[in-house]
Design a protein around this motif. Structure first.
Motif, PDB file in Angstrom:
ATOM      1  N   PHE A  16       2.449  15.268   4.660  1.00 52.71           N
ATOM      2  CA  PHE A  16       2.070  13.968   4.103  1.00 52.71           C
ATOM      3  C   PHE A  16       1.383  13.075   5.140  1.00 52.71           C
ATOM      4  O   PHE A  16       0.780  12.069   4.802  1.00 52.71           O
ATOM      5  N   ARG A  17       1.442  13.458   6.406  1.00 55.37           N
ATOM      6  CA  ARG A  17       0.878  12.652   7.495  1.00 55.37           C
ATOM      7  C   ARG A  17      -0.603  12.329   7.307  1.00 55.37           C
ATOM      8  O   ARG A  17      -1.009  11.186   7.539  1.00 55.37           O
ATOM      9  N   PRO A  18      -1.463  13.274   6.904  1.00 54.16           N
ATOM     10  CA  PRO A  18      -2.877  12.912   6.700  1.00 54.16           C
ATOM     11  C   PRO A  18      -3.067  11.790   5.683  1.00 54.16           C
ATOM     12  O   PRO A  18      -3.946  10.945   5.855  1.00 54.16           O
ATOM     13  N   LYS A  19      -2.243  11.738   4.654  1.00 55.08           N
ATOM     14  CA  LYS A  19      -2.333  10.673   3.659  1.00 55.08           C
ATOM     15  C   LYS A  19      -1.951   9.324   4.278  1.00 55.08           C
ATOM     16  O   LYS A  19      -2.589   8.305   4.015  1.00 55.08           O
ATOM     17  N   ILE A  20      -0.919   9.318   5.111  1.00 56.97           N
ATOM     18  CA  ILE A  20      -0.506   8.095   5.795  1.00 56.97           C
ATOM     19  C   ILE A  20      -1.620   7.607   6.719  1.00 56.97           C
ATOM     20  O   ILE A  20      -1.948   6.424   6.754  1.00 56.97           O
ATOM     21  N   LEU A  21      -2.238   8.527   7.461  1.00 56.12           N
ATOM     22  CA  LEU A  21      -3.340   8.157   8.347  1.00 56.12           C
ATOM     23  C   LEU A  21      -4.521   7.589   7.556  1.00 56.12           C
ATOM     24  O   LEU A  21      -5.177   6.645   8.003  1.00 56.12           O
ATOM     25  N   GLN A  22      -4.769   8.135   6.388  1.00 51.55           N
ATOM     26  CA  GLN A  22      -5.845   7.629   5.532  1.00 51.55           C
ATOM     27  C   GLN A  22      -5.523   6.205   5.060  1.00 51.55           C
ATOM     28  O   GLN A  22      -6.391   5.336   5.063  1.00 51.55           O
ATOM     29  N   MET A  23      -4.281   5.962   4.681  1.00 52.58           N
ATOM     30  CA  MET A  23      -3.884   4.616   4.257  1.00 52.58           C
ATOM     31  C   MET A  23      -3.994   3.631   5.416  1.00 52.58           C
ATOM     32  O   MET A  23      -4.456   2.500   5.241  1.00 52.58           O
ATOM     33  N   GLN A  24      -3.576   4.059   6.618  1.00 53.15           N
ATOM     34  CA  GLN A  24      -3.698   3.205   7.793  1.00 53.15           C
ATOM     35  C   GLN A  24      -5.158   2.862   8.059  1.00 53.15           C
ATOM     36  O   GLN A  24      -5.486   1.721   8.377  1.00 53.15           O
ATOM     37  N   ARG A  70       9.858  -4.411   1.778  1.00 50.43           N
ATOM     38  CA  ARG A  70      10.968  -3.709   1.129  1.00 50.43           C
ATOM     39  C   ARG A  70      11.218  -2.303   1.650  1.00 50.43           C
ATOM     40  O   ARG A  70      12.234  -1.703   1.323  1.00 50.43           O
ATOM     41  N   GLU A  71      10.313  -1.754   2.430  1.00 46.74           N
ATOM     42  CA  GLU A  71      10.443  -0.368   2.848  1.00 46.74           C
ATOM     43  C   GLU A  71      11.787  -0.098   3.535  1.00 46.74           C
ATOM     44  O   GLU A  71      12.462   0.882   3.241  1.00 46.74           O
ATOM     45  N   ALA A  72      12.188  -0.967   4.466  1.00 50.81           N
ATOM     46  CA  ALA A  72      13.438  -0.754   5.201  1.00 50.81           C
ATOM     47  C   ALA A  72      14.648  -0.798   4.265  1.00 50.81           C
ATOM     48  O   ALA A  72      15.594  -0.035   4.433  1.00 50.81           O
ATOM     49  N   LYS A  73      14.615  -1.675   3.275  1.00 54.49           N
ATOM     50  CA  LYS A  73      15.736  -1.782   2.341  1.00 54.49           C
ATOM     51  C   LYS A  73      15.826  -0.566   1.431  1.00 54.49           C
ATOM     52  O   LYS A  73      16.873  -0.280   0.868  1.00 54.49           O
ATOM     53  N   LEU A  74      14.709   0.155   1.295  1.00 53.56           N
ATOM     54  CA  LEU A  74      14.692   1.373   0.486  1.00 53.56           C
ATOM     55  C   LEU A  74      14.897   2.632   1.324  1.00 53.56           C
ATOM     56  O   LEU A  74      14.877   3.733   0.805  1.00 53.56           O
ATOM     57  N   GLY A  75      15.041   2.452   2.636  1.00 56.60           N
ATOM     58  CA  GLY A  75      15.236   3.594   3.520  1.00 56.60           C
ATOM     59  C   GLY A  75      13.938   4.273   3.917  1.00 56.60           C
ATOM     60  O   GLY A  75      13.944   5.431   4.316  1.00 56.60           O
ATOM     61  N   LEU A  76      12.825   3.569   3.808  1.00 57.96           N
ATOM     62  CA  LEU A  76      11.525   4.123   4.176  1.00 57.96           C
ATOM     63  C   LEU A  76      11.026   3.451   5.448  1.00 57.96           C
ATOM     64  O   LEU A  76      11.447   2.359   5.798  1.00 57.96           O
ATOM     65  N   ALA A  77      10.098   4.096   6.114  1.00 57.70           N
ATOM     66  CA  ALA A  77       9.467   3.503   7.291  1.00 57.70           C
ATOM     67  C   ALA A  77       8.218   2.750   6.854  1.00 57.70           C
ATOM     68  O   ALA A  77       7.421   3.267   6.081  1.00 57.70           O
ATOM     69  N   ALA A  78       8.072   1.524   7.339  1.00 54.06           N
ATOM     70  CA  ALA A  78       6.850   0.761   7.080  1.00 54.06           C
ATOM     71  C   ALA A  78       5.810   1.284   8.068  1.00 54.06           C
ATOM     72  O   ALA A  78       5.727   0.834   9.199  1.00 54.06           O
ATOM     73  N   ASP A  79       5.040   2.263   7.646  1.00 54.68           N
ATOM     74  CA  ASP A  79       4.245   3.044   8.591  1.00 54.68           C
ATOM     75  C   ASP A  79       2.735   2.879   8.457  1.00 54.68           C
ATOM     76  O   ASP A  79       1.987   3.718   8.933  1.00 54.68           O
ATOM     77  N   VAL A  80       2.272   1.810   7.846  1.00 59.17           N
ATOM     78  CA  VAL A  80       0.824   1.626   7.763  1.00 59.17           C
ATOM     79  C   VAL A  80       0.350   0.450   8.615  1.00 59.17           C
ATOM     80  O   VAL A  80      -0.736  -0.052   8.423  1.00 59.17           O
TER      81      VAL A  80
END
Length: 101
Positions: A16-24, A70-80
């Protein structure tokens, strides 16, 4: 690992990393835009909305606007890039921590 891409959590998220890099990159393009970018906020600005407005040069909001990462409250990393951009906007980390955790 049984050879199936969904059976290994690490491989699933690495794929999924390439998708995250694209969003960033999409958000960084807004930040690097040659003309001033203005964001208008009315009502709730949550998650992806915070990501988007943190890239703008000017942010204008109504008195009833509410902000939350909300990412942290959902257990996700705010990574963008939000966690890197917000301290520069807010001016201190205590308010950023309040929004994010």
């Amino acid at each position: 690992y049984d050879g199936q891409p969904d059976s290994d959590t690490a491989r699933k998220y690495i794929s999924f990393r390439p998708k995250i890099l694209q969003m960033q990159q999409c958000l960084s393009e807004i930040e690097n835009c040659a003309v001033p970018v203005v964001a208008a906020i009315h009502g709730s600005c949550i998650g992806g909305g915070i990501d988007l407005i943190s890239c703008a040069d000017v942010r204008i909001c109504t008195a009833d606007a509410k902000f939350s990462v909300r990412e942290a409250k959902l257990g996700l990393a705010a990574d963008v890039g939000t966690l890197q951009r917000l301290p520069k906007i807010v001016g201190h980390t205590s308010r950023v921590r309040e929004l994010c955790y």
